[in-house]
Write a protein that holds these residues in place. Structure first.
Motif, short mmCIF file in Angstrom:
data_model
loop_
_atom_site.label_atom_id
_atom_site.label_comp_id
_atom_site.label_asym_id
_atom_site.label_seq_id
_atom_site.Cartn_x
_atom_site.Cartn_y
_atom_site.Cartn_z
N GLN A 6 0.85 -1.21 0.00
CA GLN A 6 0.00 0.00 0.00
C GLN A 6 0.87 1.25 0.00
O GLN A 6 0.63 2.19 -0.76
CB GLN A 6 -0.88 0.03 1.24
N LEU A 7 1.90 1.23 0.85
CA LEU A 7 2.82 2.36 0.93
C LEU A 7 3.51 2.58 -0.42
O LEU A 7 3.62 3.69 -0.92
CB LEU A 7 3.84 2.12 2.04
N HIS A 8 3.96 1.47 -1.01
CA HIS A 8 4.64 1.56 -2.31
C HIS A 8 3.71 2.08 -3.40
O HIS A 8 4.12 2.86 -4.25
CB HIS A 8 5.23 0.21 -2.69
N ASN A 9 2.47 1.64 -3.36
CA ASN A 9 1.50 2.15 -4.33
C ASN A 9 1.35 3.66 -4.21
O ASN A 9 1.31 4.38 -5.21
CB ASN A 9 0.12 1.51 -4.13
N TYR A 10 1.29 4.10 -2.97
CA TYR A 10 1.16 5.54 -2.72
C TYR A 10 2.38 6.29 -3.27
O TYR A 10 2.24 7.30 -3.96
CB TYR A 10 1.00 5.79 -1.22
N ILE A 11 3.57 5.76 -2.97
CA ILE A 11 4.80 6.39 -3.44
C ILE A 11 4.81 6.48 -4.97
O ILE A 11 5.09 7.54 -5.54
CB ILE A 11 6.04 5.58 -2.95
N ASN A 12 4.47 5.39 -5.62
CA ASN A 12 4.48 5.37 -7.08
C ASN A 12 3.45 6.33 -7.69
O ASN A 12 3.73 7.01 -8.67
CB ASN A 12 4.24 3.95 -7.59
N MET A 13 2.30 6.36 -7.06
CA MET A 13 1.24 7.25 -7.53
C MET A 13 1.71 8.70 -7.47
O MET A 13 1.52 9.48 -8.40
CB MET A 13 0.02 7.06 -6.63
N GLU A 14 2.33 9.06 -6.34
CA GLU A 14 2.78 10.42 -6.17
C GLU A 14 3.95 10.77 -7.09
O GLU A 14 4.06 11.90 -7.56
CB GLU A 14 3.15 10.67 -4.70
N LEU A 15 4.82 9.79 -7.34
CA LEU A 15 5.93 10.03 -8.28
C LEU A 15 5.39 10.26 -9.68
O LEU A 15 5.86 11.14 -10.41
CB LEU A 15 6.92 8.86 -8.27
#
Ligand SMILES: [Zn+2]
Length: 448
Positions: A315-324
């Motif tokens: 979930q955290l990684h998804n958030y990071i990727n989305m924001e990038l």
């Protein structure tokens, strides 16, 4: 000159605990795999192997003749791949050695320019390099031979050759792997199906089945990483991604990374504002679980914990990727200037995060940013990071930081600390670009 495709690594995970029996079989392959690699390293990784590693048939043939495979009872599909793998490593080791010798040669004041020319030639032409290191007469293609003799004609060849041998002796090390942590698989060694993957093992006509968390299928060389203590396996799949170029990506963007807000830009835009929240939450959860299940070695409990932790990290990684993605889409950068990262700090900052420094996904964020920039042809330039957050981005004087705010005592400006840093990153980056400009002149491409 950008390549048309870049490599991206896709990860797959086992969805159930791997049985001890299967794990043992996989570990056996991993052990054999690294044993073969070490064998190749010892035999061909040194000066004596130089003539055999390009293109490498000799190495393969000699390894087949050695009878090692039969002795180990290793499936040929792994045996060949291990040799191939080792060869690649030996070649890159030589590339590193040559680069280091080249650097030393350039810096050595006791060598004449002619000697340096000669040595550079040896480092460039592999057959000449090989011959000199192995005390053989240099004999090359006629045109190369002529060049070689011309360079050798005006120097003390013996002295230069000895210099080269000495440097290589000092610098070059044969690769070695302690291995056992995993191995590569050619397409013939696996098959996807039934929401998992079948892996060839030592026993004839038998395959190990590993159920996976996704049902994606690939047809290329993959890498299996084993986690015996967690009883899980990770699959790494390199896939080619087409590079995209954007005509409308023209901005030069300065950025600063943070623990709470992932990135701030020189214009004061922020991305990944919830990063700190996410990480504090995750770190807190991990801690509470450790307390609750400290002595819980029961299989079901452990599996539940591992699964949940993976989901939360995902979930955290998804958030990071989305924001990038949002960052690149919104900023449309041609180039990103970013300070070189400092080492993780031991003291200061928020305890909830620092207590488990590894929860701070700095490395992950950095890798993802680099990958996405490669895929979108955005250049990343690291700028000198020392003092970058203490310098006022308006007047250049040193100021001080408190609770995320930067204050300049000289000009009186006050702004978000990360915003100030991002502005400095852009400034330093553009200054560095200017310094580089004269070099372009030499190639005739400069504007000056
Ligand atoms: Zn100032």
């Amino acid at each position: 000159m950008l390549p048309d495709t870049v490599c991206r690594t896709v990860h797959q995970y086992t969805s159930e605990l791997v049985s001890d029996e299967d794990m043992a079989k996989l570990q056996e392959i991993a052990r054999d795999y690294s044993q073969v690699k070490n064998h190749v390293y010892v035999r061909f990784g040194g000066v004596g192997g130089l003539s055999k590693i390009y293109p490498g048939y000799t190495v393969q043939n000699e390894m087949i003749e050695s009878g090692l495979r039969e002795q180990m009872g290793m499936p040929s599909v792994y045996f060949y791949l291990a040799i191939f793998d080792a060869l690649g490593e030996i070649r890159s080791q030589w590339t590193r050695t040559k680069a280091a010798v080249l650097k030393r040669t350039g810096e050595n004041d006791s060598l004449t320019e002619e000697e340096k020319h000669y040595l550079r030639y040896l480092l460039k032409v592999n057959n000449a390099f090989d011959a000199v290191l192995n005390h053989r007469k240099v004999s090359l293609r006629p045109d190369l031979q002529k060049q070689y003799e011309k360079l050798a004609g005006c120097i003390d060849v013996k002295k230069a050759n000895n210099y080269l041998r000495r440097q290589v002796r000092r610098i070059h090390v044969k690769p070695h792997t302690d291995g056992g942590g995993g191995f590569s698989l050619a397409e013939r060694a696996y098959r996807y199906g039934n929401h998992g993957i079948y892996i060839t093992v030592k026993e004839k006509r038998k395959r190990i089945f590993l159920p996976l968390t996704d049902s994606n299928q690939y047809t290329r060389q993959i890498y299996l990483k084993l986690y015996p203590e967690k009883r899980s396996v990770e699959i790494k799949v390199p896939v080619d991604v087409k590079v995209r170029t954007h005509k409308d990506y023209t901005k030069r963007v300065g950025m600063a990374a943070g623990m709470y807000t992932m990135f701030s830009t020189d214009e004061g835009h922020v991305y990944g504002e919830k990063l700190g929240e996410y990480q504090t939450e995750l770190a807190g959860w991990v801690r509470s679980q450790a307390m609750k299940h400290g002595a819980d070695h029961e299989e079901a409990g452990r599996k539940k914990y591992t699964d949940k932790k993976r989901r939360k990290t995902q979930q955290l990684h998804n958030y990071i990727n989305m924001e990038l993605n949002r960052l690149l889409r919104t900023e449309r950068p041609e180039v990103i200037y970013i300070p070189k990262l400092p080492r993780p700090q031991k003291h200061g900052g928020d305890k909830a995060i620092n207590n488990s420094v590894n929860m701070w996904q700095r490395g992950y964020i950095r890798r993802r940013l680099e990958q996405k920039c490669r895929e979108q042809s955005v250049r990343i330039v690291e700028v000198f990071g020392k003092g970058i957050s203490r310098e006022c981005s308006w007047c250049g004087a040193y100021g001080y930081k408190k609770e995320g705010i930067f204050r300049c005592t000289s000009c009186g400006c006050q702004m978000q600390e990360k915003w100030n840093t991002a502005r400095n990153a852009k400034k330093r980056g553009e200054e560095a670009d200017l310094v580089l400009a004269p070099e372009q002149c030499l190639t005739g491409e400069g504007i000056l």
